[in-house]
Design an enzyme around this catalytic site. Structure first.
Site, short mmCIF file in Angstrom:
data_model
loop_
_atom_site.label_atom_id
_atom_site.label_comp_id
_atom_site.label_asym_id
_atom_site.label_seq_id
_atom_site.Cartn_x
_atom_site.Cartn_y
_atom_site.Cartn_z
N THR A 133 0.79 -1.29 -0.10
CA THR A 133 -0.02 -0.06 0.06
C THR A 133 0.78 1.16 0.05
O THR A 133 2.18 1.23 0.44
CB THR A 133 -0.82 -0.05 1.15
OG1 THR A 133 -1.55 1.33 1.45
CG2 THR A 133 -0.07 -0.34 2.61
N ASP A 134 -0.01 2.30 -0.36
CA ASP A 134 0.95 3.60 -0.32
C ASP A 134 1.12 4.10 1.13
O ASP A 134 1.72 4.86 1.42
CB ASP A 134 -0.03 4.79 -1.32
CG ASP A 134 -1.16 5.15 -1.05
OD1 ASP A 134 -1.76 4.26 0.06
OD2 ASP A 134 -1.75 5.94 -1.71
N GLU A 135 0.25 3.53 1.92
CA GLU A 135 0.16 4.27 3.28
C GLU A 135 1.41 3.80 4.27
O GLU A 135 1.67 4.63 5.03
CB GLU A 135 -0.85 3.40 4.06
CG GLU A 135 -2.39 3.80 3.60
CD GLU A 135 -3.37 3.73 4.30
OE1 GLU A 135 -3.34 3.50 5.77
OE2 GLU A 135 -4.75 3.78 3.98
N TYR A 159 -2.16 -0.47 11.00
CA TYR A 159 -2.17 -1.11 9.40
C TYR A 159 -1.08 -0.69 8.85
O TYR A 159 -0.46 -1.30 8.36
CB TYR A 159 -3.51 -0.73 9.11
CG TYR A 159 -3.61 -1.05 7.35
CD1 TYR A 159 -3.47 -2.37 6.88
CD2 TYR A 159 -3.37 -0.02 6.70
CE1 TYR A 159 -3.30 -2.48 5.81
CE2 TYR A 159 -3.29 -0.30 5.04
CZ TYR A 159 -3.41 -1.67 4.70
OH TYR A 159 -3.39 -1.88 3.38
N LYS A 163 2.01 -3.07 7.52
CA LYS A 163 2.32 -3.49 5.96
C LYS A 163 3.71 -2.77 5.76
O LYS A 163 4.46 -3.66 5.01
CB LYS A 163 1.19 -2.78 5.01
CG LYS A 163 -0.31 -3.10 5.08
CD LYS A 163 -0.41 -4.41 4.58
CE LYS A 163 -0.11 -4.50 3.10
NZ LYS A 163 -0.48 -5.84 2.49
#
Ligand code: NAD
Ligand code: DAU
Length: 350
Positions: A133-135, A159, A163
């Site tokens: 993810t970009d997060e 989260y 990741k």
């Protein structure tokens, strides 16, 4: 030849498996724990198709993954399996640590053992593709340039931290053991089969059942939105042409404020399923998400330049298809919003 997809009963995984089989790809072994987010109904269109085999299991179960790998001899493992909802990670982070960190580690161990037993030619062709993810990059100021692959990791939620940890493990297994890995870091997806705890399907669902449309904080947080079918083609392209050990940002070149996304949904519903008053009247500003990242933006030039991938859908075309899908699939929505879903919504929006 077979590919093994983990998490293929979830939103993106199911879209990927359906698209892959429709495009005539190799048979798929779909390995999924079937958490609350995993739903075999997403795969109903593949019923009776012998090119899709489902196996229930946990990526953290080393022995079971080893057995499944030995039995099916995949030429690639694509890891979609994860706990994926930021709000749930804030409410109870434990499952995120278990699956996204420990589970990915155990999966990597099983894949490393499997790859070690392949012939030199099969090992050279083998791939472990990690869907991320970009997060992991954290939050951007309003005018900051979009995330490139070189942006430092600064995850802010349980989260995104879990990741980020999984991405680091994947990288380390390449660097240390030579495992042939590629990683994708994608922005917010939307489209069919998305569980209605995420912004877009939650808003469509609440609008149709006459409930408030809960916008966190001031609604000015920005996300980049990508139609799920475009994410699936990006993953295929990276699997085929990605360079070993590399990471690729995937995005829609489509930054939007949350409030503008919600207004767009209301306007489409006003046209498609009109009521006496606009759906906009249901918008309610609610307490902000703790630690809410202000802005994500993806610079997707590397995947375009090195691999030749670009998104096909614009937000305008993708969001219309998505609203249509939810309107046409109300029985799917009804099934997933019964039972435990209600407990989550009650606790989250109390
Ligand atoms: P999802 O929550 O809809 O689906 C996750 C799937 O993984 C479910 O089918 C679930 O049963 C399965 N799963 C969970 N724990 C498992 C375990 N321990 N073993 C085996 N299976 C398990 O998630 P999604 O939105 O489809 O996201 C898929 C992947 O893409 C995730 O890795 C996520 O981090 C990443 N991602 C998602 C988005 C997005 O906008 N949804 C964007 C970028 C990246
Ligand atoms: O950026 C990629 C990520 O996008 C993925 O890695 C995650 O798996 C995926 O869940 C998604 O995370 P977000 O937190 O951005 O998605 P979510 O749909 O939960 O929220 C999108 C934005 O909308 C965010 O700024 C919070 C806001 N929001 C969300 C909900 C559920 C609201 O304002 N109200 C809501 O009720």
């Amino acid at each position: 030849m077979t590919i093994l997809v983990t998490g293929g009963a979830g939103f993106i995984g199911a879209n990927f498996v359906i698209d892959w089989i429709a495009a005539g790809g190799e048979p798929v072994l779909n390995y999924d724990k079937l958490t609350y987010a995993g739903n075999l109904e997403n795969l109903a269109s593949l019923k009776g198709n012998n090119r899709h085999v489902f196996e229930q299991g946990d990526i953290g179960n080393f022995e079971h993954v080893r057995k499944v790998l030995a039995q099916h001899q995949p030429r690639a493992v694509l890891n979609f399996a994860a706990e994926s909802h930021v709000d749930r990670s804030i409410a109870s982070p434990g499952a995120f640590i278990d699956t996204n960190i420990v589970g990915t580690y155990r999966l990597l161990e099983a894949v490393r053992a499997y790859a070690g037993e392949l012939s030199a030619a099969d090992k050279a062709a083998f791939r472990f593709l990690h869907v991320s993810t970009d997060e992991v990059y954290g939050s951007l100021d309003a005018k900051a340039p979009a995330f490139t692959e070189e942006h430092p990791y600064q995850p802010n939620s349980p989260y995104s931290a879990s990741k980020a940890a999984s991405d680091h493990l994947v990288r380390a297994y390449h660097h240390t053991y030579g495992l042939p890995v590629v990683t994708t870091n994608c922005s917010n997806n939307y489209g069919p089969y998305q569980f209605p705890e995420k912004l877009i399907p939650l808003m469509i669902h609440n609008a149709l059942v006459g409930k408030p449309l809960p916008v966190y904080g001031d609604g000015q947080n920005v996300r980049d939105w990508l139609y799920v079918g475009d994410h699936c083609t990006a993953i295929r392209a990276v699997l085929e042409r990605g360079a070993l050990g590399e990471t690729y940002n995937v995005g829609g070149w489509n930054e939007m404020k949350n409030i503008d996304v919600v207004h767009t949904l209301c306007d489409i519903l006003d046209a498609e399923k009109p009521k006496d008053v606009s759906y906009r009247k249901q918008i309610t500003f609610v307490t902000d998400r703790p630690g809410h990242d202000r802005r994500y933006a993806i610079d997707a030039r590397k995947i375009d330049k090195d691999i030749g991938w670009k998104p096909k859908e614009t937000f305008e075309t993708g969001i219309r298809k998505t609203v249509r899908w939810y309107l046409d699939n109300q029985s799917w929505v009804k099934n997933v919003t019964s039972g435990a879903y209600r407990d989550w919504v009650t606790a989250q929006y109390k």
